[in-house]
Scaffold this active site. Sequence first.
Site, short mmCIF file in Angstrom:
data_model
loop_
_atom_site.label_atom_id
_atom_site.label_comp_id
_atom_site.label_asym_id
_atom_site.label_seq_id
_atom_site.Cartn_x
_atom_site.Cartn_y
_atom_site.Cartn_z
N ASP A 283 0.81 -1.21 0.00
CA ASP A 283 0.00 0.00 0.00
C ASP A 283 0.85 1.27 0.00
O ASP A 283 0.46 2.27 -0.60
CB ASP A 283 -0.94 0.00 1.21
CG ASP A 283 -2.09 -0.98 1.04
OD1 ASP A 283 -2.31 -1.45 -0.09
OD2 ASP A 283 -2.76 -1.28 2.05
N ASN B 69 -7.20 5.06 10.17
CA ASN B 69 -8.53 5.18 10.74
C ASN B 69 -8.97 3.88 11.42
O ASN B 69 -9.53 3.88 12.52
CB ASN B 69 -9.51 5.57 9.63
CG ASN B 69 -10.96 5.45 10.03
OD1 ASN B 69 -11.52 6.32 10.68
ND2 ASN B 69 -11.60 4.34 9.62
#
Length: 306
Positions: free
Chosen positions: A77, A196
């Site tokens: 990522d 998050n």
Amino acid sequence: MTPSDRNILVVAHARRDDTVDAAGRVVSALRQAGARAVFSRDDRDDLEGAFPLDGVGTLGEDVAVDEIELAIVLGGDGTILRAAELVRGGTAPVLGINMGHVGFLAESERDDMDDAVRRVIDRDYRVEERLALSVRVKDSTDAVIYETWALNEATVEKASRERMLEVVIEVDGRPLSSFGCDGVVVATPTGSTAYNFSAGGPVIWPSVEAIAVVPLSAHALFARPLVVGPEAPIAIEVLERTSGVGILWCDGRRSHELPPGARVVVRRSSEPVRLARLHPPAFTDRLVRKFRLPVTGWRGPAPEIS
């Protein structure tokens, strides 16, 4: 656009042998198909001598960002976020091939790399637009002193471990709450499974246009994760009573110091990030696969084959 005019950006985690080998295979496949592989200057320098680079372009030197058709990313990522940064300002979608661990943003795994490259060459993919964030920092006089963007999240954090950050949160032009905390995460649906998620925020399906606001270790009775509409601007002000400074991080890649009185304004960006997709958008299946969630006992219907 003729095949010889096709510029495919290749972004690789160049410090891993398996990724370097994969980059060589991708360059060879593109060359055989009449397309040109393009590298950033940093990646090209890192890969020098690993395989022949004849005919390979360099982004920003002989190939402009708006001439890139698509970016193939070999890595996890973090490498995909770097690729999104490299093609920002153009229209090229990003196709991730996971060479790391979770690789939540990746569309294919390393074992499927040859098929993924073939489909890129054949233009056999669809493009999915993901909400991105526009981020501005203003000083105490309301002058803009820094501007950037984020695909995953913008995070206001304390710069010193010993000191708490004092902030006030504003949503859609109205004050919501002030408190001391370690920081505040403002995340997109794409970033909802990143920082998050670790901070206890909600997982948001990519098809939902929303922004999550998650306080970090807040000293307050009302400091719950919030989900707000994408058109509502969110502001985080570092209060003057804060001891020391804060710091803004965007996607963990770009940062800016926040003195007391600084105001960070986050809103939906007018430029989405484009991801190339090879498979149907089954986000639930991706969650189950990437996080290895138990689904034993499920008695639902088998998926329809289109």
